[in-house]
Design a protein around this motif. Structure first.
Motif, PDB file in Angstrom:
ATOM      1  N   LEU A  17       8.802  -9.008  -5.986  1.00  0.00           N
ATOM      2  CA  LEU A  17      10.069  -8.358  -6.336  1.00  0.00           C
ATOM      3  C   LEU A  17       9.812  -7.032  -7.061  1.00  0.00           C
ATOM      4  N   ALA A  18       8.807  -7.004  -7.918  1.00  0.00           N
ATOM      5  CA  ALA A  18       8.458  -5.753  -8.606  1.00  0.00           C
ATOM      6  C   ALA A  18       8.004  -4.695  -7.615  1.00  0.00           C
ATOM      7  N   GLU A  19       7.245  -5.099  -6.612  1.00  0.00           N
ATOM      8  CA  GLU A  19       6.803  -4.167  -5.582  1.00  0.00           C
ATOM      9  C   GLU A  19       7.985  -3.669  -4.745  1.00  0.00           C
ATOM     10  N   ALA A  20       8.923  -4.552  -4.451  1.00  0.00           N
ATOM     11  CA  ALA A  20      10.122  -4.126  -3.722  1.00  0.00           C
ATOM     12  C   ALA A  20      10.857  -3.053  -4.502  1.00  0.00           C
ATOM     13  N   HIS A  21      10.978  -3.251  -5.809  1.00  0.00           N
ATOM     14  CA  HIS A  21      11.650  -2.271  -6.660  1.00  0.00           C
ATOM     15  C   HIS A  21      10.871  -0.950  -6.679  1.00  0.00           C
ATOM     16  N   ARG A  22       9.558  -1.029  -6.741  1.00  0.00           N
ATOM     17  CA  ARG A  22       8.722   0.172  -6.829  1.00  0.00           C
ATOM     18  C   ARG A  22       8.850   1.059  -5.593  1.00  0.00           C
ATOM     19  N   VAL A  23       8.834   0.455  -4.410  1.00  0.00           N
ATOM     20  CA  VAL A  23       8.796   1.268  -3.179  1.00  0.00           C
ATOM     21  C   VAL A  23      10.175   1.774  -2.759  1.00  0.00           C
ATOM     22  N   LEU A  24      11.240   1.316  -3.434  1.00  0.00           N
ATOM     23  CA  LEU A  24      12.578   1.804  -3.117  1.00  0.00           C
ATOM     24  C   LEU A  24      12.866   3.118  -3.836  1.00  0.00           C
ATOM     25  N   SER A  26       0.814  -1.214   0.000  1.00  0.00           N
ATOM     26  CA  SER A  26       0.000   0.000   0.000  1.00  0.00           C
ATOM     27  C   SER A  26       0.853   1.272   0.000  1.00  0.00           C
ATOM     28  N   PHE A  27       2.175   1.141   0.067  1.00  0.00           N
ATOM     29  CA  PHE A  27       3.047   2.306   0.155  1.00  0.00           C
ATOM     30  C   PHE A  27       3.175   3.002  -1.204  1.00  0.00           C
ATOM     31  N   ASP A  28       3.431   4.320  -1.134  1.00  0.00           N
ATOM     32  CA  ASP A  28       3.731   5.065  -2.346  1.00  0.00           C
ATOM     33  C   ASP A  28       5.075   4.628  -2.913  1.00  0.00           C
ATOM     34  N   ALA A  29       5.312   4.963  -4.158  1.00  0.00           N
ATOM     35  CA  ALA A  29       6.596   4.649  -4.786  1.00  0.00           C
ATOM     36  C   ALA A  29       7.713   5.465  -4.130  1.00  0.00           C
ATOM     37  N   ALA A  30       8.906   4.880  -4.151  1.00  0.00           N
ATOM     38  CA  ALA A  30      10.128   5.572  -3.713  1.00  0.00           C
ATOM     39  C   ALA A  30      10.031   6.080  -2.282  1.00  0.00           C
ATOM     40  N   MET A  31       9.609   5.215  -1.378  1.00  0.00           N
ATOM     41  CA  MET A  31       9.470   5.602   0.031  1.00  0.00           C
ATOM     42  C   MET A  31      10.627   5.137   0.910  1.00  0.00           C
ATOM     43  N   PHE A  32      11.379   4.121   0.476  1.00  0.00           N
ATOM     44  CA  PHE A  32      12.338   3.487   1.371  1.00  0.00           C
ATOM     45  C   PHE A  32      13.742   3.477   0.780  1.00  0.00           C
ATOM     46  N   ASP A  33      14.720   3.503   1.693  1.00  0.00           N
ATOM     47  CA  ASP A  33      16.126   3.420   1.308  1.00  0.00           C
ATOM     48  C   ASP A  33      16.589   1.973   1.172  1.00  0.00           C
ATOM     49  N   ALA A  34      15.926   1.072   1.857  1.00  0.00           N
ATOM     50  CA  ALA A  34      16.275  -0.354   1.772  1.00  0.00           C
ATOM     51  C   ALA A  34      15.030  -1.190   1.998  1.00  0.00           C
ATOM     52  N   TYR A  35      15.025  -2.361   1.383  1.00  0.00           N
ATOM     53  CA  TYR A  35      13.942  -3.344   1.529  1.00  0.00           C
ATOM     54  C   TYR A  35      14.608  -4.645   1.941  1.00  0.00           C
ATOM     55  N   THR A  36      14.169  -5.202   3.060  1.00  0.00           N
ATOM     56  CA  THR A  36      14.720  -6.471   3.525  1.00  0.00           C
ATOM     57  C   THR A  36      13.613  -7.502   3.660  1.00  0.00           C
ATOM     58  N   ILE A  37      13.966  -8.743   3.408  1.00  0.00           N
ATOM     59  CA  ILE A  37      13.042  -9.851   3.631  1.00  0.00           C
ATOM     60  C   ILE A  37      13.862 -11.079   3.989  1.00  0.00           C
ATOM     61  N   ALA A  38      13.601 -11.651   5.145  1.00  0.00           N
ATOM     62  CA  ALA A  38      14.380 -12.777   5.647  1.00  0.00           C
ATOM     63  C   ALA A  38      13.473 -13.994   5.829  1.00  0.00           C
ATOM     64  N   PHE A  39      13.778 -15.055   5.114  1.00  0.00           N
ATOM     65  CA  PHE A  39      13.045 -16.321   5.194  1.00  0.00           C
ATOM     66  C   PHE A  39      11.550 -16.117   4.951  1.00  0.00           C
ATOM     67  N   GLY A  40      11.224 -15.221   4.009  1.00  0.00           N
ATOM     68  CA  GLY A  40       9.823 -14.958   3.720  1.00  0.00           C
ATOM     69  C   GLY A  40       9.459 -15.038   2.258  1.00  0.00           C
ATOM     70  N   ILE A  41      10.420 -14.800   1.367  1.00  0.00           N
ATOM     71  CA  ILE A  41      10.080 -14.691  -0.047  1.00  0.00           C
ATOM     72  C   ILE A  41       9.574 -16.011  -0.622  1.00  0.00           C
ATOM     73  N   ARG A  42      10.045 -17.146  -0.087  1.00  0.00           N
ATOM     74  CA  ARG A  42       9.618 -18.421  -0.674  1.00  0.00           C
ATOM     75  C   ARG A  42       8.159 -18.734  -0.347  1.00  0.00           C
ATOM     76  N   ASN A  43       7.581 -18.029   0.634  1.00  0.00           N
ATOM     77  CA  ASN A  43       6.186 -18.259   0.997  1.00  0.00           C
ATOM     78  C   ASN A  43       5.224 -17.327   0.262  1.00  0.00           C
ATOM     79  N   VAL A  44       5.773 -16.421  -0.538  1.00  0.00           N
ATOM     80  CA  VAL A  44       4.936 -15.513  -1.316  1.00  0.00           C
ATOM     81  C   VAL A  44       4.340 -16.270  -2.497  1.00  0.00           C
ATOM     82  N   THR A  45       3.077 -16.025  -2.786  1.00  0.00           N
ATOM     83  CA  THR A  45       2.414 -16.740  -3.867  1.00  0.00           C
ATOM     84  C   THR A  45       2.974 -16.339  -5.229  1.00  0.00           C
TER      85      THR A  45
END
Length: 243
Positions: free
Chosen positions: A145-152, A120-139
């Motif tokens: 990954l596209a959303e991670a790129h968008r919000v950075l 739900s975040f606007d684009a270009a809101m964050f300096d870093a995006y982290t995800i630990a032991f979670g990406i494999r559970n994403v549908t």
């Protein structure tokens, strides 16, 4: 997306996977850290410390920690001065993290229920995006990954800690035997939940290998992608930059 996606070794409808994964983490939320210690012999703490050192959080930075419900990564980054938003699709995991933050008198964290595929975040809101032991559970991993790129922000960095496939001769067979036979039993003994931990093991086996996942990160628009394997690739730190 395909018509079906993997839930462990089963193929299910995407919406069904999202529902089932939610059930798994609701079931294990209260015993999640205890089980992590039991399954890894405490090594997950060392992996997370190394991961945060690679992220290099700094005072004044805004960091999104996705699938970070229990706060393990967020606490480490906040202790180094970063402003951290903890996001998770599962409210039960977030509740555990908020309770742990209260016990630590850790203030300043933002906690929010989010789907990694549709943030739900606007684009270009964050300096870093982290995800630990979670990406494999994403549908839908490419969508996440596209959303991670968008919000950075431009110049922002992506870091992912995830299980992969060890390349050490012989070790893979030993780990397969351990994970398929012992981990579900540990889940039964410690968390009274054998099925959830059988899924978590199977989800590791179905996750793309290091090279393929690095390619997926690049396909999402990240550059200077890198993989840092640990234990021969059993666990890996993936990274990339938005420029």
């Amino acid at each position: 997306m395909n018509d079906t996606v993997s839930f462990g070794y089963q193929q299910v409808d995407p919406a069904e996977k999202t529902r089932r994964v939610g059930g798994v983490f609701s079931n294990v939320a209260r015993r999640y850290d205890v089980m992590n210690d039991a399954m890894s012999g405490g090594m997950h703490r060392l992996w997370k410390n190394r991961f945060v050192r690679r992220v290099k959080p700094r005072a004044g930075e805004d960091i999104l920690d996705m699938a970070g419900g229990t706060g393990d990564i967020a606490f480490r980054m906040a202790d180094l001065g970063a402003s951290v938003t903890v996001a998770d699709i599962n409210p039960d995991m977030l509740a555990v993290g908020m309770e742990r933050a209260a016990d630590r008198a850790q203030t300043g964290l933002v906690w929010t229920e989010q789907n990694a595929e549709t943030l739900s975040f606007d684009a270009a809101m964050f300096d870093a995006y982290t995800i630990a032991f979670g990406i494999r559970n994403v549908t839908d991993i490419p969508a996440a990954l596209a959303e991670a790129h968008r919000v950075l922000r431009y110049g922002g960095r992506f870091f992912c800690l995830e299980f992969s496939t060890t390349l050490w001769p012989g070790f893979g067979e030993i780990y397969d035997a351990y994970s398929h036979k012992l981990v579900p039993q540990l889940g039964k003994w410690i968390a009274d939940d054998e099925d959830s931990y059988r899924y978590l093991v199977e989800s590791i086996r179905r996750f793309p290998d290091m090279a393929r996942f690095e390619a997926m990160i690049a396909e999402a628009g990240f550059v200077r992608t890198k993989v840092e394997p640990m234990l021969g690739g059993l666990v890996a730190i993936h990274s990339g930059w938005k420029v």
